[in-house]
Design a protein around this motif. Structure first.
Motif, mmCIF file in Angstrom:
data_model
loop_
_atom_site.group_PDB
_atom_site.id
_atom_site.type_symbol
_atom_site.label_atom_id
_atom_site.label_comp_id
_atom_site.label_asym_id
_atom_site.label_seq_id
_atom_site.Cartn_x
_atom_site.Cartn_y
_atom_site.Cartn_z
ATOM 1 N N THR A 28 0.712 -1.014 0.104
ATOM 2 C CA THR A 28 -0.016 0.005 0.106
ATOM 3 C C THR A 28 0.782 1.318 -0.058
ATOM 4 O O THR A 28 0.329 2.213 0.121
ATOM 5 C CB THR A 28 -0.951 0.185 1.313
ATOM 6 O OG1 THR A 28 -0.159 0.044 2.402
ATOM 7 C CG2 THR A 28 -1.953 -1.133 1.199
ATOM 8 N N CYS A 31 -0.250 3.737 -2.734
ATOM 9 C CA CYS A 31 -1.662 3.826 -2.962
ATOM 10 C C CYS A 31 -1.948 5.316 -2.563
ATOM 11 O O CYS A 31 -1.710 5.689 -1.474
ATOM 12 C CB CYS A 31 -2.250 2.816 -1.961
ATOM 13 S SG CYS A 31 -4.031 2.997 -2.234
ATOM 14 N N ASP A 33 -5.263 6.549 -2.340
ATOM 15 C CA ASP A 33 -6.476 6.821 -1.505
ATOM 16 C C ASP A 33 -6.286 6.067 -0.369
ATOM 17 O O ASP A 33 -7.363 5.976 0.564
ATOM 18 C CB ASP A 33 -7.590 6.459 -2.407
ATOM 19 C CG ASP A 33 -7.783 7.369 -3.600
ATOM 20 O OD1 ASP A 33 -7.401 8.365 -3.646
ATOM 21 O OD2 ASP A 33 -8.407 6.697 -4.650
ATOM 22 N N CYS A 34 -5.204 5.533 0.286
ATOM 23 C CA CYS A 34 -4.961 4.530 1.294
ATOM 24 C C CYS A 34 -4.660 5.601 2.561
ATOM 25 O O CYS A 34 -3.913 6.675 2.333
ATOM 26 C CB CYS A 34 -4.073 3.364 1.176
ATOM 27 S SG CYS A 34 -4.534 2.393 -0.444
ATOM 28 N N SER A 35 -4.936 4.902 3.697
ATOM 29 C CA SER A 35 -4.344 5.419 4.924
ATOM 30 C C SER A 35 -2.819 5.552 4.775
ATOM 31 O O SER A 35 -2.083 4.600 4.661
ATOM 32 C CB SER A 35 -4.822 4.751 6.149
ATOM 33 O OG SER A 35 -4.325 5.159 7.277
ATOM 34 N N GLN A 105 -6.805 -6.068 -4.937
ATOM 35 C CA GLN A 105 -7.964 -5.585 -4.083
ATOM 36 C C GLN A 105 -7.862 -6.359 -3.110
ATOM 37 O O GLN A 105 -8.237 -7.743 -3.009
ATOM 38 C CB GLN A 105 -9.339 -5.503 -4.586
ATOM 39 C CG GLN A 105 -10.262 -4.878 -3.735
ATOM 40 C CD GLN A 105 -11.812 -4.869 -4.324
ATOM 41 O OE1 GLN A 105 -11.865 -5.113 -5.571
ATOM 42 N NE2 GLN A 105 -12.852 -4.698 -3.859
ATOM 43 N N ASN A 107 -9.670 -7.699 0.832
ATOM 44 C CA ASN A 107 -11.060 -7.322 1.453
ATOM 45 C C ASN A 107 -10.826 -8.604 2.569
ATOM 46 O O ASN A 107 -10.798 -9.622 2.438
ATOM 47 C CB ASN A 107 -12.140 -7.868 0.710
ATOM 48 C CG ASN A 107 -12.539 -6.637 -0.345
ATOM 49 O OD1 ASN A 107 -12.086 -5.412 -0.403
ATOM 50 N ND2 ASN A 107 -13.087 -7.122 -1.487
ATOM 51 N N PRO A 116 -6.122 -4.214 7.699
ATOM 52 C CA PRO A 116 -7.179 -3.658 7.402
ATOM 53 C C PRO A 116 -8.213 -4.153 6.919
ATOM 54 O O PRO A 116 -7.898 -5.326 6.469
ATOM 55 C CB PRO A 116 -6.374 -2.434 6.382
ATOM 56 C CG PRO A 116 -5.268 -3.019 5.858
ATOM 57 C CD PRO A 116 -4.622 -3.894 7.129
ATOM 58 N N GLU A 118 -10.280 -3.272 4.297
ATOM 59 C CA GLU A 118 -10.162 -3.308 2.605
ATOM 60 C C GLU A 118 -9.068 -2.398 2.323
ATOM 61 O O GLU A 118 -8.827 -1.171 2.861
ATOM 62 C CB GLU A 118 -11.259 -3.254 2.087
ATOM 63 C CG GLU A 118 -12.098 -2.002 2.242
ATOM 64 C CD GLU A 118 -13.396 -1.884 1.306
ATOM 65 O OE1 GLU A 118 -13.865 -0.954 0.898
ATOM 66 O OE2 GLU A 118 -13.967 -3.006 1.322
ATOM 67 N N THR A 119 -8.379 -2.711 1.278
ATOM 68 C CA THR A 119 -7.570 -1.680 0.806
ATOM 69 C C THR A 119 -6.851 -2.101 -0.631
ATOM 70 O O THR A 119 -7.441 -3.218 -0.974
ATOM 71 C CB THR A 119 -6.147 -1.413 1.682
ATOM 72 O OG1 THR A 119 -5.371 -0.551 1.206
ATOM 73 C CG2 THR A 119 -5.373 -2.800 1.636
#
Length: 125
Positions: A28, A31, A33-35, A105, A107, A116, A118-119
């Protein structure tokens, strides 16, 4: 001539079945849009319909850090979906992976709060 056509047909089926979409290092880290509180990294290898590997969550916040976790699982029929189990010292979790071109993806389906919910993971190499 029939034997030759049959041989070509068998070779094409075996070549198609050897596509390993899940093999690689996924993260991630890139990424958009990820945290950004943590980085989830999956290093997995696919062999036919089995998946083996490791996962790790790194963060500057100690509550997110998990250490090295064991990943096992299997790939569903057409090779676009995989069911995995993630095992750590302090619990287990299960997740489903969906493979796209250069992204994965992730989930979470259940288990402990190791990963997490989802990421989106991108392929590093």
């Amino acid at each position: 001539m029939r034997q030759f056509i049959l041989l070509l047909l068998l070779i094409s089926f075996s070549a198609h079945s050897q596509i390993n979409r899940f093999t690689g290092t996924w993260s991630t880290e890139n990424c958009k849009d990820c945290s950004k509180e943590y980085v989830l990294t999956l290093n997995i290898a696919q062999s036919n319909s089995k998946i083996f590997g490791t996962a790790e969550i790194t963060s500057s916040n100690e509550k997110f850090v998990t250490g090295i976790m064991e990943v096992t699982g299997y790939v569903h029929g057409f090779g676009e979906k995989a069911q995995i189990t993630i095992k750590a010292k302090n619990g287990t979790a299960s997740a489903v992976l969906f493979a796209n071109d250069q992204s994965l993806q992730f989930n979470k389906r259940g288990g402990d709060d190791l990963v997490p919910k989802e990421t989106i993971l991108t392929k590093l190499y």
